[in-house]
Design a protein around this motif. Structure first.
Motif, PDB file in Angstrom:
ATOM      1  N   LEU A   1     -75.025  15.922  34.347  1.00 46.83           N
ATOM      2  CA  LEU A   1     -73.779  15.242  33.972  1.00 46.83           C
ATOM      3  C   LEU A   1     -73.860  14.697  32.546  1.00 46.83           C
ATOM      4  O   LEU A   1     -72.873  14.728  31.807  1.00 46.83           O
TER       5      LEU A   1
ATOM      6  N   SER B   1     -70.065  16.117  39.727  1.00 46.38           N
ATOM      7  CA  SER B   1     -69.848  14.734  40.174  1.00 46.38           C
ATOM      8  C   SER B   1     -69.764  14.661  41.685  1.00 46.38           C
ATOM      9  O   SER B   1     -70.298  13.728  42.304  1.00 46.38           O
TER      10      SER B   1
ATOM     11  N   TYR C   1     -73.230  14.993  42.978  1.00 45.05           N
ATOM     12  CA  TYR C   1     -73.951  13.741  42.725  1.00 45.05           C
ATOM     13  C   TYR C   1     -73.611  12.718  43.818  1.00 45.05           C
ATOM     14  O   TYR C   1     -74.497  12.053  44.362  1.00 45.05           O
TER      15      TYR C   1
ATOM     16  N   GLU D   1     -71.433  15.627  29.370  1.00 40.23           N
ATOM     17  CA  GLU D   1     -70.838  14.594  28.520  1.00 40.23           C
ATOM     18  C   GLU D   1     -71.148  14.848  27.046  1.00 40.23           C
ATOM     19  O   GLU D   1     -70.279  14.702  26.182  1.00 40.23           O
TER      20      GLU D   1
ATOM     21  N   LYS E   1     -67.658  19.613  35.593  1.00 37.87           N
ATOM     22  CA  LYS E   1     -67.958  18.184  35.702  1.00 37.87           C
ATOM     23  C   LYS E   1     -67.533  17.647  37.068  1.00 37.87           C
ATOM     24  O   LYS E   1     -68.261  16.874  37.698  1.00 37.87           O
TER      25      LYS E   1
END
Length: 176
Positions: free
Chosen positions: A163, A127, A130, A167, A123
């Protein structure tokens, strides 16, 4: 009530990818308070309907500007470039390979000894990627290189969906 203004104008923000989220939240709450339908209960039916429509417009604008992905799409739409998830193809082979590798890691994550640690690392990496793509988009948009920014938007869409998958897996693992 002005339904013809763009979302940035509505919230008093400059038209830019990077926005002041604190100012956005503040203006959103001000507009919500000012035009809440309960404040128009004693007004004519027409004005009540307008208040409901305006609050809906404010909510839509807020959702679009708050999300980095939707904000990028909206900015390009202001340049008459409409992004369609289904029709745009990413042609960057390195990026596509990266996405395949990330999805393979996600698929294999349940087999690791430290699932939560591995998931958190994945993650974190996604991130970071991103954020890098958002920064690329911002630079391209600011240089009026809208076609290249359009390609970066497609990459943002890929990573955003990834992402979301992380989640969902986190929520699934939390349920056990």
């Amino acid at each position: 009530m002005n339904f013809s203004c763009d979302y940035f104008e509505l919230f008093g923000c400059p038209i830019n990818y990077k926005i002041d989220l604190v100012l956005l939240d503040k203006r959103y709450h001000e507009l919500q308070s000012k035009f809440h339908p309960d404040r128009y209960m004693r007004e004519s039916l027409h004005e009540q309907r307008l208040a409901v429509q305006y609050v809906s417009f404010v909510n839509q604008a807020y959702a679009e500007l708050k999300s980095p992905l939707f904000r990028a799409k909206y900015l390009l739409s202001l340049q008459s470039i409409n992004f369609s998830d289904e029709t745009h193809i990413v042609h960057d082979p390195l990026f596509l390979m990266e996405q395949i590798e990330l999805r393979e890691k996600l698929a294999d994550i349940r087999e690791t000894d430290q699932v939560s640690v591995a998931l958190e690392k994945l993650k974190e990496d996604a991130s970071l990627r991103y954020t890098e793509i958002q920064e690329m988009f911002e630079g391209q948009y600011n240089k009026n290189d809208f076609q290249v920014a359009f390609d970066s938007l497609a990459k943002m869409q890929f990573v955003s969906k990834f992402l979301d998958e992380i989640e969902r897996l986190e929520e699934e693992l939390d349920d056990f």
